[in-house]
Write a protein that holds these residues in place. Structure first.
Motif, PDB file in Angstrom:
ATOM      1  N   VAL A 192      48.325  30.197  42.724  1.00 39.77           N
ATOM      2  CA  VAL A 192      48.541  31.574  43.171  1.00 39.77           C
ATOM      3  C   VAL A 192      49.593  31.599  44.265  1.00 39.77           C
ATOM      4  N   ARG A 193      50.209  32.767  44.428  1.00 36.52           N
ATOM      5  CA  ARG A 193      51.051  33.010  45.600  1.00 36.52           C
ATOM      6  C   ARG A 193      50.427  34.176  46.330  1.00 36.52           C
ATOM      7  N   PHE A 194      50.658  34.248  47.619  1.00 35.52           N
ATOM      8  CA  PHE A 194      49.977  35.265  48.401  1.00 35.52           C
ATOM      9  C   PHE A 194      50.784  35.656  49.634  1.00 35.52           C
ATOM     10  N   GLN A 195      50.395  36.789  50.189  1.00 37.73           N
ATOM     11  CA  GLN A 195      50.817  37.262  51.498  1.00 37.73           C
ATOM     12  C   GLN A 195      49.584  37.853  52.142  1.00 37.73           C
ATOM     13  N   TYR A 196      49.446  37.623  53.418  1.00 36.53           N
ATOM     14  CA  TYR A 196      48.387  38.339  54.113  1.00 36.53           C
ATOM     15  C   TYR A 196      48.823  38.620  55.537  1.00 36.53           C
ATOM     16  N   GLU A 197      48.192  39.638  56.107  1.00 32.39           N
ATOM     17  CA  GLU A 197      48.449  40.028  57.495  1.00 32.39           C
ATOM     18  C   GLU A 197      47.137  40.041  58.236  1.00 32.39           C
ATOM     19  N   TRP A 198      47.233  39.767  59.509  1.00 36.88           N
ATOM     20  CA  TRP A 198      46.051  39.679  60.347  1.00 36.88           C
ATOM     21  C   TRP A 198      46.503  39.803  61.800  1.00 36.88           C
ATOM     22  N   HIS A 199      45.557  40.086  62.695  1.00 36.39           N
ATOM     23  CA  HIS A 199      45.905  40.080  64.113  1.00 36.39           C
ATOM     24  C   HIS A 199      44.981  39.133  64.861  1.00 36.39           C
ATOM     25  N   ASP A 200      45.494  38.659  65.992  1.00 31.60           N
ATOM     26  CA  ASP A 200      44.720  37.744  66.831  1.00 31.60           C
ATOM     27  C   ASP A 200      43.938  38.535  67.879  1.00 31.60           C
ATOM     28  N   ASP A 201      43.259  37.823  68.793  1.00 35.35           N
ATOM     29  CA  ASP A 201      42.453  38.474  69.838  1.00 35.35           C
ATOM     30  C   ASP A 201      43.279  39.374  70.745  1.00 35.35           C
ATOM     31  N   ALA A 202      44.554  39.062  70.910  1.00 34.39           N
ATOM     32  CA  ALA A 202      45.433  39.855  71.775  1.00 34.39           C
ATOM     33  C   ALA A 202      45.983  41.089  71.061  1.00 34.39           C
ATOM     34  N   GLY A 203      45.699  41.246  69.771  1.00 32.60           N
ATOM     35  CA  GLY A 203      46.188  42.392  69.022  1.00 32.60           C
ATOM     36  C   GLY A 203      47.547  42.167  68.372  1.00 32.60           C
ATOM     37  N   GLN A 204      48.114  40.966  68.500  1.00 32.49           N
ATOM     38  CA  GLN A 204      49.404  40.652  67.871  1.00 32.49           C
ATOM     39  C   GLN A 204      49.204  40.457  66.373  1.00 32.49           C
ATOM     40  N   TRP A 205      49.977  41.201  65.572  1.00 35.61           N
ATOM     41  CA  TRP A 205      49.909  41.076  64.125  1.00 35.61           C
ATOM     42  C   TRP A 205      50.782  39.934  63.650  1.00 35.61           C
ATOM     43  N   ARG A 226      52.084  37.817  59.861  1.00 39.15           N
ATOM     44  CA  ARG A 226      52.187  37.827  58.395  1.00 39.15           C
ATOM     45  C   ARG A 226      52.256  36.373  57.938  1.00 39.15           C
ATOM     46  N   SER A 227      51.494  36.046  56.935  1.00 43.68           N
ATOM     47  CA  SER A 227      51.458  34.696  56.382  1.00 43.68           C
ATOM     48  C   SER A 227      51.794  34.766  54.900  1.00 43.68           C
ATOM     49  N   TYR A 228      52.668  33.853  54.463  1.00 46.45           N
ATOM     50  CA  TYR A 228      53.113  33.782  53.070  1.00 46.45           C
ATOM     51  C   TYR A 228      52.799  32.390  52.546  1.00 46.45           C
ATOM     52  N   GLY A 229      52.524  32.276  51.266  1.00 47.87           N
ATOM     53  CA  GLY A 229      52.336  30.929  50.768  1.00 47.87           C
ATOM     54  C   GLY A 229      51.950  30.828  49.320  1.00 47.87           C
ATOM     55  N   ASN A 230      51.612  29.595  48.965  1.00 46.39           N
ATOM     56  CA  ASN A 230      51.176  29.222  47.625  1.00 46.39           C
ATOM     57  C   ASN A 230      49.930  28.359  47.762  1.00 46.39           C
ATOM     58  N   GLU A 231      49.037  28.503  46.793  1.00 47.36           N
ATOM     59  CA  GLU A 231      47.832  27.680  46.751  1.00 47.36           C
ATOM     60  C   GLU A 231      47.665  27.124  45.346  1.00 47.36           C
ATOM     61  N   GLN A 232      47.133  25.931  45.275  1.00 48.87           N
ATOM     62  CA  GLN A 232      46.720  25.340  44.010  1.00 48.87           C
ATOM     63  C   GLN A 232      45.249  24.968  44.142  1.00 48.87           C
ATOM     64  N   TRP A 233      44.475  25.329  43.148  1.00 47.81           N
ATOM     65  CA  TRP A 233      43.047  25.030  43.134  1.00 47.81           C
ATOM     66  C   TRP A 233      42.714  24.227  41.888  1.00 47.81           C
ATOM     67  N   GLU A 234      41.781  23.300  42.054  1.00 51.58           N
ATOM     68  CA  GLU A 234      41.259  22.537  40.913  1.00 51.58           C
ATOM     69  C   GLU A 234      39.738  22.607  40.960  1.00 51.58           C
ATOM     70  N   PHE A 235      39.122  22.816  39.801  1.00 52.66           N
ATOM     71  CA  PHE A 235      37.676  22.993  39.706  1.00 52.66           C
ATOM     72  C   PHE A 235      37.051  21.880  38.873  1.00 52.66           C
ATOM     73  N   ASP A 270      55.535  36.612  63.071  1.00 55.43           N
ATOM     74  CA  ASP A 270      54.974  37.738  63.816  1.00 55.43           C
ATOM     75  C   ASP A 270      55.406  39.040  63.159  1.00 55.43           C
ATOM     76  N   CYS A 271      54.552  40.037  63.218  1.00 51.10           N
ATOM     77  CA  CYS A 271      54.881  41.379  62.742  1.00 51.10           C
ATOM     78  C   CYS A 271      55.166  42.215  63.978  1.00 51.10           C
ATOM     79  N   ARG A 272      56.394  42.309  64.374  1.00 52.66           N
ATOM     80  CA  ARG A 272      56.769  43.014  65.603  1.00 52.66           C
ATOM     81  C   ARG A 272      56.440  44.499  65.572  1.00 52.66           C
ATOM     82  N   THR A 273      56.459  45.094  64.379  1.00 51.75           N
ATOM     83  CA  THR A 273      56.228  46.541  64.283  1.00 51.75           C
ATOM     84  C   THR A 273      54.845  46.874  63.751  1.00 51.75           C
TER      85      THR A 273
END
Length: 130
Positions: A62-75, A77-86, A103-106
């Motif tokens: 899979v490929r993905f993007q996600y956004e999140w903020h830390d304890d200080a409220g700074q947003w 953005r994380s981008y990447g790829n994952e491989q899973w095996e079951f 960082d997401c400045r805006t």
């Protein structure tokens, strides 16, 4: 492939599951649970878009993007790829994640009320310019 239903914390992974996340390497359910506990405590109001790239037998990419903020409220953005095996029971025995952060400045671009799944009217990565 028959899929097992996890009943306890970390039960979706094999006992000896091997993970790589960014530059961290670890193995086993207790290490995975500890990692996810740290991650989710740090990455607040997580917003995720994930698209399937490929699958074959017991492997998914899979490929993905996600956004999140830390304890200080700074947003962030994380981008990447994952491989899973079951394994033959549907438990994850291997996960490899390559992730870049910025960082997401805006503020967040993925604007929906967290927590919860991505709304149907928010484009996936295949339709998104990100």
């Amino acid at each position: 492939m028959e899929f097992a239903r996890p009943r306890t914390r970390g039960a979706g992974y094999t006992e000896d599951s091997v993970w790589r996340n960014r530059s961290e390497f670890f193995q086993g359910r207790p290490a995975i649970v500890a990692f996810l506990t740290r991650k989710w405590a740090r990455e607040q109001e997580y917003r995720l878009i994930k698209d399937l790239w490929a699958f074959d037998q017991n492997r998914i990419a899979v490929r993905f993007q996600y956004e999140w903020h830390d304890d200080a409220g700074q947003w962030h953005r994380s981008y990447g790829n994952e491989q899973w095996e079951f394994d033959e029971h549907g438990l994850m025995r291997r996960r490899e994640a390559s992730i870049n952060d910025s960082d997401c400045r805006t503020g967040p671009a993925l604007r929906w009320t967290a927590p919860g799944p991505r709304p149907a009217d928010v484009a996936g990565l295949s339709e998104s310019p990100f």
